[in-house]
Design a protein around this motif. Sequence first.
Motif, PDB file in Angstrom:
ATOM      1  N   ASP A 133       0.797  -0.989   0.079  1.00  0.00           N
ATOM      2  CA  ASP A 133      -0.044   0.105  -0.009  1.00  0.00           C
ATOM      3  C   ASP A 133       0.832   1.114   0.131  1.00  0.00           C
ATOM      4  O   ASP A 133       2.076   1.123   0.046  1.00  0.00           O
ATOM      5  CB  ASP A 133      -0.956  -0.056   1.251  1.00  0.00           C
ATOM      6  N   TYR A 134      -0.007   2.444   0.045  1.00  0.00           N
ATOM      7  CA  TYR A 134       1.165   3.811  -0.114  1.00  0.00           C
ATOM      8  C   TYR A 134       1.641   4.192   1.141  1.00  0.00           C
ATOM      9  O   TYR A 134       2.023   5.366   1.400  1.00  0.00           O
ATOM     10  CB  TYR A 134      -0.233   4.786  -0.653  1.00  0.00           C
ATOM     11  N   TRP A 135       1.585   3.401   2.456  1.00  0.00           N
ATOM     12  CA  TRP A 135       2.106   3.755   3.521  1.00  0.00           C
ATOM     13  C   TRP A 135       3.063   2.898   4.201  1.00  0.00           C
ATOM     14  O   TRP A 135       3.483   2.949   5.214  1.00  0.00           O
ATOM     15  CB  TRP A 135       0.840   3.732   4.522  1.00  0.00           C
ATOM     16  N   SER A 136       3.483   2.101   3.118  1.00  0.00           N
ATOM     17  CA  SER A 136       4.745   0.865   3.781  1.00  0.00           C
ATOM     18  C   SER A 136       5.673   1.241   2.733  1.00  0.00           C
ATOM     19  O   SER A 136       5.531   0.857   1.616  1.00  0.00           O
ATOM     20  CB  SER A 136       3.876  -0.449   3.979  1.00  0.00           C
ATOM     21  N   GLU A 239       7.018   2.292   8.247  1.00  0.00           N
ATOM     22  CA  GLU A 239       5.748   3.236   8.114  1.00  0.00           C
ATOM     23  C   GLU A 239       6.217   4.570   7.291  1.00  0.00           C
ATOM     24  O   GLU A 239       7.279   5.085   7.917  1.00  0.00           O
ATOM     25  CB  GLU A 239       5.125   3.684   9.390  1.00  0.00           C
ATOM     26  N   SER A 241       5.854   8.590   6.375  1.00  0.00           N
ATOM     27  CA  SER A 241       5.134   9.531   6.968  1.00  0.00           C
ATOM     28  C   SER A 241       5.220  11.007   6.327  1.00  0.00           C
ATOM     29  O   SER A 241       4.902  11.884   6.670  1.00  0.00           O
ATOM     30  CB  SER A 241       5.685   9.874   8.502  1.00  0.00           C
ATOM     31  N   HIS A 244       3.383  12.237  -0.760  1.00  0.00           N
ATOM     32  CA  HIS A 244       3.471  11.712  -1.998  1.00  0.00           C
ATOM     33  C   HIS A 244       3.339  12.831  -3.081  1.00  0.00           C
ATOM     34  O   HIS A 244       3.014  13.777  -2.777  1.00  0.00           O
ATOM     35  CB  HIS A 244       2.412  10.565  -2.231  1.00  0.00           C
ATOM     36  N   ARG A 257      -5.354   0.679   3.226  1.00  0.00           N
ATOM     37  CA  ARG A 257      -4.244  -0.132   3.762  1.00  0.00           C
ATOM     38  C   ARG A 257      -4.433  -1.557   3.397  1.00  0.00           C
ATOM     39  O   ARG A 257      -5.637  -1.990   3.402  1.00  0.00           O
ATOM     40  CB  ARG A 257      -4.128  -0.016   5.188  1.00  0.00           C
TER      41      ARG A 257
END
Length: 281
Positions: A133-136, A239, A241, A244, A257
């Motif tokens: 996903d875009y958070w990892s 993670e 933070s 993007h 997520r």
Amino acid sequence: MKVSGFTFCRNAVRYDYPVVESIRSILPIVDEFIINVGRCEDGTLELIRSIGDPKIRIVESVWDETLRKDGLIYSQQTNIALASCTGDWAFYLQADEVIHEDDLPKIIRAMQNHLRNPDAKGLVFRYLHFVGDYWSTNPWFYHKAVRIIQNNGEVESCGDAVGFHFKATGQYLQSGPCEWLAPSSGRVFHYGWVKDPKTMLAKKQEMTTVYHGDAPPPSEAKLYTQDTFEFEDYDILKEFSGTHPAVMRARIAAALRLVPRRNRWLNWRFYREVFRRGFRG
């Protein structure tokens, strides 16, 4: 100073590549963008045409299916696009790589500063690899790669198109003297591992044929027994933070997520991987 952007793609719709976002991310700083579109039937060519920017020049090609070894078809297709570039610099992005708008002024300065420097064959970017996903992010993937080269005919894409080498000698650019490379001060946001698990599995199966033909090695056999792709290291990823690139906002707003994840510092598997591969961030 003239700057060419270039890339290749095929089946970008089928495998959900953010190729439109990738191209748009550097359109403001290039004078032309060459994209080599391989023949396919999923609407990729129409998608690229829909961008509608006069800087974009499309080259159509048919993939040589005999090059199913070590990903060599990727560098061949990259070099088809590179051959049409007319700029002093050639800025390469793969179809799942995006540049942050905050970095564009710094990248321009780096190109200007090294325009008359014959020793600087390429500019290096720092990588952020997003997985699941875009958070990892995965800190153990490669951290740097060349994405801008002097377009004087000396250097071309090699191997599976991750890097570049000298045509005359085969010397890999990133393994040579430090004066061959200069920092771009830019980041590459790599989203190739952010896909629906079923789409990710289909993409990995396709890539396996590109690297190994019709005889996948035992290490890849599991790909053909699964219904969806398993992001095995997801629970120990870092993670993210930061912010993007703006061109990715619509995709990220519609995304979720992969699964809930607790702090990696509380997971014993994280420490096992640090012991095995070192702490990379």
